[in-house]
Write an enzyme that holds these catalytic residues in place. Structure first.
Site, PDB file in Angstrom:
ATOM      1  N   ASP A  58      55.515  57.804  63.226  1.00 36.54           N
ATOM      2  CA  ASP A  58      56.276  56.953  62.498  1.00 36.54           C
ATOM      3  C   ASP A  58      55.436  55.778  61.791  1.00 36.54           C
ATOM      4  O   ASP A  58      54.684  55.108  62.731  1.00 36.54           O
ATOM      5  CB  ASP A  58      57.257  56.211  63.555  1.00 36.54           C
ATOM      6  CG  ASP A  58      58.317  55.344  62.909  1.00 36.54           C
ATOM      7  OD1 ASP A  58      58.389  55.120  61.796  1.00 36.54           O
ATOM      8  OD2 ASP A  58      59.141  55.034  63.690  1.00 36.54           O
ATOM      9  N   ASP A 116      59.633  57.698  56.600  1.00 33.23           N
ATOM     10  CA  ASP A 116      58.463  57.319  56.900  1.00 33.23           C
ATOM     11  C   ASP A 116      58.264  57.761  58.475  1.00 33.23           C
ATOM     12  O   ASP A 116      57.728  57.423  59.343  1.00 33.23           O
ATOM     13  CB  ASP A 116      58.407  55.793  57.057  1.00 33.23           C
ATOM     14  CG  ASP A 116      59.748  55.417  57.586  1.00 33.23           C
ATOM     15  OD1 ASP A 116      60.285  55.994  58.056  1.00 33.23           O
ATOM     16  OD2 ASP A 116      59.460  54.051  57.688  1.00 33.23           O
ATOM     17  N   GLU A 117      59.196  58.810  58.776  1.00 34.92           N
ATOM     18  CA  GLU A 117      59.344  59.286  59.932  1.00 34.92           C
ATOM     19  C   GLU A 117      59.306  60.853  60.368  1.00 34.92           C
ATOM     20  O   GLU A 117      60.070  61.524  59.575  1.00 34.92           O
ATOM     21  CB  GLU A 117      60.447  58.635  60.602  1.00 34.92           C
ATOM     22  CG  GLU A 117      60.404  58.496  62.408  1.00 34.92           C
ATOM     23  CD  GLU A 117      61.672  57.779  62.756  1.00 34.92           C
ATOM     24  OE1 GLU A 117      62.010  57.958  64.100  1.00 34.92           O
ATOM     25  OE2 GLU A 117      62.676  57.320  62.107  1.00 34.92           O
TER      26      GLU A 117
END
EC number: 2.7.7.7
Lengths: 407, 380
Positions: free
Chosen positions: A11, A106-107
């Site tokens: 993350d 973003d993960e």
């Protein structure tokens, strides 16, 4: 027993805010808020850890964030730039494993090897990933590693920011037991409140009680939640299709809109923006949906399937306006937020016609407009005129648009 | 009426005309076949008002007469009979057809012949043109498939048939592709003329004359409302489409930037393989034309398809490529359609840009031209 899986959850830390600091190092160490403009009615997309100290969270109205931290730096969202960084992040992840599932921009979670040697191999993979993201992207990423997705995700949440946490096989339940119930993905504030009413505060307590008790809170998911609370989660990591399932944009207005003409104009702008992004991705879409949030926060959606797939913002807008006006006719309230989304996406494929030059002409015009818009974007925000959030109608592009409208 | 003929010949003639029987019609007489006995022959005719087919067979006519009876009943009963003489009889003033053969007989109720539409015949008229039957079938096979299958623009559901001096030209275009075939007639026509024949009717004509040998007489009625064709005992009639066919010669590109010559069979096989994957991606089949760098390496064509969720495939064909490297995408069905109707060993594809028409020609044969409009895809 089979060899233990190793799932790594990665993350990026305060991604949008960190991305802004990356290109403007002078912002480092300052409370930074990305999303909307101060005084506006947007929401916080991302906040730096310095800003979070003031209690600012993603999804919070900008005005509230301003009250909490008036000295913060407010920046607009620059998706094109974040997407570029995210693509590099994905490239690094795909070097680490061929089984990567992207959970958001973003993960991601990924499966390490067929039979990793615990704990050395997974730990080394996590360290390598963190080093590469720092060296190549100038960003920090937090990593959680465990034998399944749920535990890896919770480990990462606890390790934030800029950390790495590894939960060895066999310790999943012990690790989760002392944590508050809402640390488990899938348990939101409502479920947490109802669990508290039942006297259940920690995941350990949740794991102890018989699953049928949980039916009142989780319905059919009760069994699954009960298992997860014990650190059991057999879900595989499934790499999704590269192509997105839908593309869309939404906007919260500075003041609520009541005039049909304003609403129509806003939907046109959102549709053009959506269409342009579709063309950029080389996609066409067939299902148009709108989202309308009224001043009382009632949020409704409608969708319609077009006769043919499209890449044209005007066709999307026509459908979106029709759908939104249906909702307005029923609700008759001022509008706080509008969204346009296109799904049913497929790679662009336009069959040209022998006796009808219009499909080709329209396509060439749209491409010319996209090039102009890209050039204007490259010239920077300074040349952006007020009131033209709509991608195009500025200068020569306006002529092309009117040519297009005459077709 | 009383007439006697051979079961086999009657059955064959019924099979011919049955193709023109209306499938679903509000007019019951259109589900019937017209029987006319006169002067040593029995004539059968059927029509769905779009086309009509008539067939004659030798018969001993004891008493002339006419009646229409249900085509399906008569065909099924006749086909069940032994190979023997069949006698058809209608008592004066009756509307029932009595069929007898060997130890079997049947009575089939009919509708008066006067209710059946009048069908023009070529008879003693001079035909507009005469053409070898195999050539006519080949021309129809190479053109009619490119006509539109819907009626949104009626002329595009037809085939333009142009008689010009001693040249016969057929052209069809569904809006995305154009197929043109010409042939030399043995004798020039008396007067140049062009007509638009429904593509389905022409395909039916080719089928009804599938075993015809020798020449076929073609006649456009003086009012230019019907086309008649005759081959031996079989006559065919089609209504014509009124309207102007697009100026097809203007849309055939005259020049090209890249031209590739490739084995037709290899190209067809590759196109069919690509269709397997193209079907999950809007039928898009991509062609990359790669010129070679020497006499020894004349170039290649890559035929490929990809579907995000299904997978992808690729065929590399050696080919002679003239001009710069290029790529273009076509609907895979259009590609395999044209390659399967062409006859030559090698086919040439000429193109100017990924956004402009591609032209397919048989190598060494100028009588066939096919144009396909490309598909514009994201990564071209």
């Amino acid at each position: 027993m089979d060899a233990q899986r190793a799932v790594l959850h990665a993350d990026l830390d305060a991604f949008f805010a960190a991305a802004e600091v990356r290109r403007r190092p002078e912002l480092a160490g300052k409370p930074l808020i990305v999303g909307g403009r101060p005084g506006g009615r947007g929401v916080v997309s991302s906040a730096s850890y310095e800003a979070r100290r003031y209690g600012i969270r993603s999804g919070m109205p900008i005005r509230q964030a301003e009250r909490l931290c008036p000295q913060a730096v407010f920046l607009p969202v620059d998706f094109a730039y974040y997407r570029e960084l995210a693509a590099q992040f994905r490239a690094i992840l795909s070097d680490l494993s061929s089984l990567v599932e992207h959970l958001s921009i973003d993960e991601a979670c990924l499966e390490l090897g067929p039979a990793p040697r615990w704990p050395e191999e997974p730990a080394a993979a996590g360290r390598r990933l963190r080093q590469r993201v720092r060296a190549e992207l100038g960003l920090s990423v937090t990593v959680g590693i465990a034998t399944n997705r749920t535990v890896a995700k919770v480990a990462a949440d606890l390790a934030k920011p800029d950390g790495l946490r590894l939960i060895p096989p066999g310790q999943e339940a012990t690790f989760l037991a002392p944590l508050p119930v809402d640390y488990l993905p899938g348990i939101g504030p409502n479920a947490a409140r109802r669990l508290r009413e039942l006297g259940v505060r920690t995941l350990g307590q949740l794991a102890q009680i018989p699953p049928y008790w949980l039916r009142v809170v989780f319905g059919r998911r009760a069994e699954e939640v009960h298992q997860r609370a014990q650190g059991i989660d057999p879900r595989p990591v499934t790499p999704e299709e590269r192509a997105p399932k839908s593309i869309g944009h939404e906007r919260t207005f500075h003041r609520d809109l009541s005039e049909r003409s304003e609403i129509r104009q806003a939907l046109r702008e959102l549709s053009e923006k959506t269409a342009r992004e579709m063309r950029l991705e080389g996609l066409q879409g067939q299902v148009v949906s709108v989202k309308v949030r009224f001043d009382d926060f009632t949020t409704l959606g409608r969708q319609r399937r077009l006769a043919r797939p499209t890449i044209d913002g005007r066709e999307i807008a026509e459908a979106a306006v029709g759908l939104a006006f249906e909702l307005l006719d029923e609700w008759r309230r001022p509008v706080r937020l509008l969204g346009v989304r296109v799904s049913g996406l497929a790679p662009l494929a336009v069959q040209l016609a022998l006796f009808d030059p219009r499909p080709l002409r329209a396509l060439l015009l749209l491409r010319a407009l996209d090039r102009l818009a890209a050039r204007r974007d490259a010239a920077g925000a300074s040349s952006r005129r007020p009131g033209t959030a709509l991608g195009y109608p500025v200068g020569p592009a306006r002529l092309l648009v009117s040519a297009l409208e005459r077709r | 009426m009383q007439v006697t003929c051979q079961q086999g010949e009657l059955h064959r003639a019924l099979a011919h005309v049955s193709r023109a029987v209306a499938r679903k019609s509000t007019l019951p007489v259109l589900s019937n076949v017209l029987l006319s006995a006169q002067e040593g022959q029995l004539r059968l005719a059927a029509t769905n008002l779009e086309i009509a087919i008539a067939a004659s067979l030798p018969a001993r006519v004891a008493e002339a007469g006419q009646l229409t009876v249900r085509a399906d009943l008569l065909t099924e009963f006749i086909s069940s009979l032994p190979s023997d003489e069949v006698t058809l009889r209608i008592e004066p003033g009756s509307l029932t057809l009595a069929v007898s053969c060997s130890y079997s007989k049947a009575n089939i109720k009919g509708i008066p012949a006067e209710d059946f539409p009048t069908l023009p015949e070529i008879g003693e008229q001079t035909p507009t043109a005469r053409i070898e039957s195999g050539l006519l079938r080949e021309m129809i096979g190479q053109v009619a498939f490119a006509a539109a299958t819907d009626d949104s623009r009626p002329v595009l559901a037809g085939v333009l048939v142009e008689f010009q001096g001693s040249t016969l030209t057929m052209a069809a275009a569904d809006g995305f592709r154009l197929s043109v075939r010409s042939a030399e007639l043995d004798e020039p026509v008396a007067e140049d003329l062009s007509i638009i024949v429904p593509a389905r009717a022409l395909q039916e004509l080719a089928r009804s004359m599938a075993d015809a040998e020798g020449t076929i007489d073609l006649l456009v009625t003086p009012t230019r409302s019907q086309l008649l064709a005759r081959s031996g005992p079989v006559e065919f009639l089609s209504r014509l489409i009124d309207g102007h066919f697009p100026e097809f010669r203007q849309i055939i590109p005259k020049t090209y930037n890249t031209r590739v010559v490739v084995s037709r069979e290899a190209f067809l096989a590759a196109a069919r393989r690509a269709k397997i994957f193209a079907q999950s991606n809007n039928e898009v089949v991509r062609l990359q034309l790669l010129p070679g760098d020497s006499e020894l390496d004349p170039g290649a064509v890559i035929v490929s398809a990809q579907a995000a969720e299904a997978g992808d495939n690729e065929d590399l064909l050696s080919a002679r490529v003239e001009g710069p490297k290029a790529q273009i995408a076509f609907n895979g069905r259009y590609l395999s359609d044209v390659l399967s109707v062409m006859k030559s060993a090698e086919v040439a594809l000429e193109m100017t840009s990924p956004n402009a028409a591609g032209v397919f020609r048989p190598v060494g044969d100028t009588t066939f031209t096919h144009v396909i409009m490309p598909m514009v895809i994201g990564n071209i």
